[in-house]
Design an enzyme around this catalytic site. Structure first.
Site, short mmCIF file in Angstrom:
data_model
loop_
_atom_site.label_atom_id
_atom_site.label_comp_id
_atom_site.label_asym_id
_atom_site.label_seq_id
_atom_site.Cartn_x
_atom_site.Cartn_y
_atom_site.Cartn_z
CG ASP A 88 46.98 35.52 25.43
OD1 ASP A 88 46.23 36.06 24.60
OD2 ASP A 88 48.06 36.01 25.80
CD GLU A 452 51.56 34.43 25.86
OE1 GLU A 452 51.58 35.54 26.41
OE2 GLU A 452 50.76 33.52 26.15
CB SER A 478 52.17 31.80 28.75
OG SER A 478 51.34 31.88 29.88
#
Length: 564
Positions: A88, A452, A478
Site C-alpha cells: 500500500d 486510500e 490509510s
C-alpha cells in the site's frame, strides 16, 4: 497404507493418499519430497505471502519454512505455497492504489483455490501488509479447516536526528516540502531513514490493526500480533503455529468454532481501545461474511460507546507498535480490557484454551508506562472510530476522531471527482481553512477499488491544515491518516449516492457527537439534482478492475465480491 490405532487426521487428503487410483497423484507429491510415511500424515498447507515488493513481506519466506518445520515436528506433512501481496505504501497516491483493496479478494481466493485443489487438511497462513491478514482470515473462514494465522510482524522505527520516524513521516514531509518547510536534502534524509528493514508499517495503521484483531478473535497465538518482524521469537511463533494446527486437527477445533459473533465483538473492542484503522470496518465485515456471522456496521457503534480509547499510538498519538510490545503488547491490553469486563473471556482460541485462560498467564501493564492509559485517564472516554449517518451517507460513513479536539465541523464543500484533482488544488493552495474537501467517485465501484487517501491527508497535515480542513470521501483512508477525515461514505457516488449530488459551496456538517453527516440541501433540491444526474460508465471495461467493479458490494457491507 493402513493407519495405526491413532486418530486419522487426514480429513480431506485421504482422497489422495490412499487407493490404487491415486498412484499418479502420489507420484507428483513424491517428486516434491514426500515419502511413504508422509502419506499417512495430515497434509498441511503453509500459505506464504512472501514477496520482494514490500518490506512488510520480505522476510516471510523464512517464516514459512519455520512453520513447515513446526508442522513436521507436530506430525503433519507440510507444503508451502505462495500468494500475492500489494504494498500500500508504494501504491499510494497514484493509479496503483486502485489495485490494493481488490488484492484482498485475490489473496483470499488464491488461498481457497490451492487449499481446496490440493485437499489440504489444515492451514498455516502468514501475512504482512494490510490486505494479507483479512484475506487470509477470509479464506480460512470460507473453508473452515483447522488453521492458524501468523502475522509477519511490525517494522522497527527508523531513527533520524535522535527521533523515531516512520512511513507516515515521509508522506507528511511531502506536504511540508511543498509548503517550503523542508529543503531537498532534508526531504531526502527522511526518505532514506523511515523504513529501516523488514516488517509492516510501525504505528497503529491497518496492518497492525488487523493483526491485533486476529489475535483478539483467537486466530493467532497470544502475543504474535505485536512481536516485531525481526524479533527472534517471531520465527518461534511460526514454528509453534505449525505444531498448533496439527493439534487443532486432533482436537477437532475449526475456525468457525473460534470466529463467533462474540469473537468479532472482542476484536472490535481491542481495536477501539488501541485506536485502530478505519479499514477495520471493511475487513471485519468481510471476514464475518466469510464465516457467516451476522456482523453489521451498527455493531461497531454499539461497542464503541462502551470502550475507551487507551493506547497513545501513531498516527495521532506518540508511540509505535514496538513501544506497545515493550510494555506487554496486545495481550497486556486485552488483560486490562478483560479485567474491566469488556471482553468475552469464554471465547475459544487456536491454543485450545479460552481468551481468559490465555490471559491468566499474562503480566498486567505496568503503572510506570504511558503507552497505554488507565481507565480513569483515557485519551477519550469512548472509541475513536465513529459511525456517522445522515442525508449525505444514509448507509453510513466512518470517521477516526483520535487526536482531535474539535468534534464538529461545518463548512462549504470543495468537490473533486478524483484524488489527483484534489491533490493539485492543495498544492496550488486553493484549499482554505474551514473547507470540506470532497473526493468522490472513488468508492469500491467508482474508484474502482476504493483507493486510500493517505497522500492527500498527509499533504493537508504537512501544510499545517490538519484539523482545520475536513476531508470527505467515498474512498477510504490509510491507517496512517489522521486529521478531520471521513471515509466509506455510502452509498457511493458511482451508484448515485447523495455524495454524487453535492455541489461546490453546499454547506456540510459533520458531528461526531450526534453522529450525523448532513448537507444543507433541501429534499426538493436533492430530488431535482438526482433527476439530472447521469451515472458515469465504469472506468475499466476489461481486466481485474472491471471484474471487481461489477461484482463488489457497498463499503457498508465490507466491499465483498461474493454476495449471493
Amino acid at each position: 497404507m493402513e493407519m495405526t490405532d491413532e486418530k486419522d487426521l487426514r480429513i480431506r487428503s485421504k482422497v489422495i493418499s490412499e487407493g490404487v487410483n491415486r498412484v499418479p497423484n502420489r507420484a507428483m507429491l513424491r517428486a516434491v519430497g514426500f515419502k511413504d510415511e508422509d502419506f499417512k500424515k495430515p497434509m498441511i498447507g503453509v500459505a506464504s505471502t512472501w514477496s520482494e515488493v514490500t518490506p512488510c513481506n520480505i522476510h516471510i519466506d523464512e517464516l514459512a519454512r519455520e512453520a513447515k518445520r513446526g508442522v513436521q515436528a507436530g506430525g503433519g506433512a507440510p507444503l508451502i505455497f505462495n500468494t500475492i501481496t500489494v504494498s500500500d505504501g508504494i501504491s499510494m497516491g497514484h493509479e496503483g492504489m486502485l489495485f490494493s483493496l481488490p488484492s484482498r479478494e485475490i489473496i483470499a481466493d488464491s488461498i481457497e483455490i490451492v487449499t481446496n485443489a490440493e485437499r489440504f487438511d489444515g492451514l498455516v497462513a502468514i501475512g504482512g501488509c494490510d490486505k494479507n491478514t483479512p484475506a487470509c482470515l477470509m479464506a480460512i473462514g470460507r473453508m473452515n479447516l483447522p488453521a492458524v494465522y501468523v502475522y509477519g510482524g511490525t517494522i522497527q522505527p527508523g531513527k533520524l536526528n535522535g527521533q523515531d520516524v516512520n512511513i507516515v513521516t515521509a508522506f507528511e514531509a511531502v506536504g511540508q516540502y511543498h509548503d517550503g518547510k523542508l529543503t531537498d536534502d532534508e526531504l531526502h534524509e527522511i526518505e532514506c531513514h523511515v523504513c529501516p528493514g523488514a516488517g509492516a508499517c510501525g504505528g497503529m495503521y491497518t496492518a497492525n490493526t488487523m493483526a491485533s484483531a486476529a489475535e483478539a478473535m483467537g486466530m493467532s497465538l497470544p502475543g504474535s500480533s505485536s512481536t516485531a518482524a525481526i524479533a527472534a521469537n517471531k520465527a518461534a511463533e511460526c514454528e509453534e503455529a505449525g505444531r498448533v494446527v496439527v493439534g487443532l486437527l486432533e482436537k477437532g477445533i475449526y475456525p468457525r468454532d473460534i470466529m463467533t459473533k462474540k469473537a468479532f465483538e472482542n476484536a472490535i473492542t481491542v481495536i477501539m481501545a488501541l485506536g485502530g484503522s478505519t479499514n477495520a470496518f471493511l475487513h471485519l465485515l468481510a471476514i464475518a461474511h466469510a464465516v457467516e456471522v451476522n456482523l453489521t456496521i451498527d455493531d461497531f457503534e454499539r461497542i464503541r460507546k462502551k470502550v475507551p480509547h487507551l493506547a497513545d499510538l501513531k498516527p495521532s498519538g506518540r508511540y509505535m507498535m514496538q513501544d506497545l510490545n515493550d510494555e506487554g503488547g496486545v495481550p497486556a491490553v486485552m488483560k486490562l480490557l478483560l479485567d474491566q469486563g469488556l471482553l468475552h473471556g469464554d471465547c475459544l482460541t487456536v491454543t485450545g484454551r479460552t481468551i481468559a485462560e490465555n490471559l491468566a498467564l499474562v503480566e498486567p501493564l505496568s503503572d510506570h508506562q504511558d503507552v497505554v492509559r488507565s481507565f480513569d485517564n483515557p485519551l477519550k472516554p469512548s472509541g475513536p472510530l465513529v459511525l456517522l449517518k445522515g442525508n449525505l451517507a444514509p448507509e453510513g460513513a466512518v470517521a477516526k476522531m483520535s487526536g482531535l479536539q474539535n468534534l464538529r465541523f461545518t463548512g462549504p464543500a470543495r468537490v473533486f471527482n478524483s484524488e489527483n484533482e484534489a491533490t493539485q488544488a492543495i498544492m496550488r493552495d486553493e484549499i482554505r481553512k474551514g473547507d470540506v474537501l470532497v473526493i468522490r467517485y472513488t468508492g469500491p465501484k467508482g474508484g474502482p477499488g476504493m483507493p486510500e487517501m493517505l497522500s492527500v491527508t498527509a499533504m493537508i497535515v504537512g501544510k499545517g491544515l490538519g484539523g482545520d480542513v475536513a476531508l470527505l470521501t467515498d474512498g477510504r483512508f490509510s491507517g496512517g491518516s489522521h486529521g478531520f477525515v471521513v471515509g466509506h461514505v455510502a452509498p457511493e457516488a458511482q451508484v448515485g449516492g447523495p455524495i454524487a449530488l453535492l455541489q461546490d459551496g453546499d454547506i456540510i456538517t459533520i458531528d461526531s457527537e450526534t453522529q450525523e453527516i448532513n448537507m444543507e440541501v433541501s429534499a426538493a433540491q436533492m430530488a431535482e439534482r438526482a433527476e439530472n444526474w447521469r451515472q458515469p460508465p465504469l472506468k475499466f471495461r476489461s481486466g481485474v478492475l472491471s471484474k471487481y467493479a461489477r461484482l463488489v458490494s457497498s463499503a457498508s457491507k465490507g466491499a465483498i465480491t461474493d454476495l449471493p
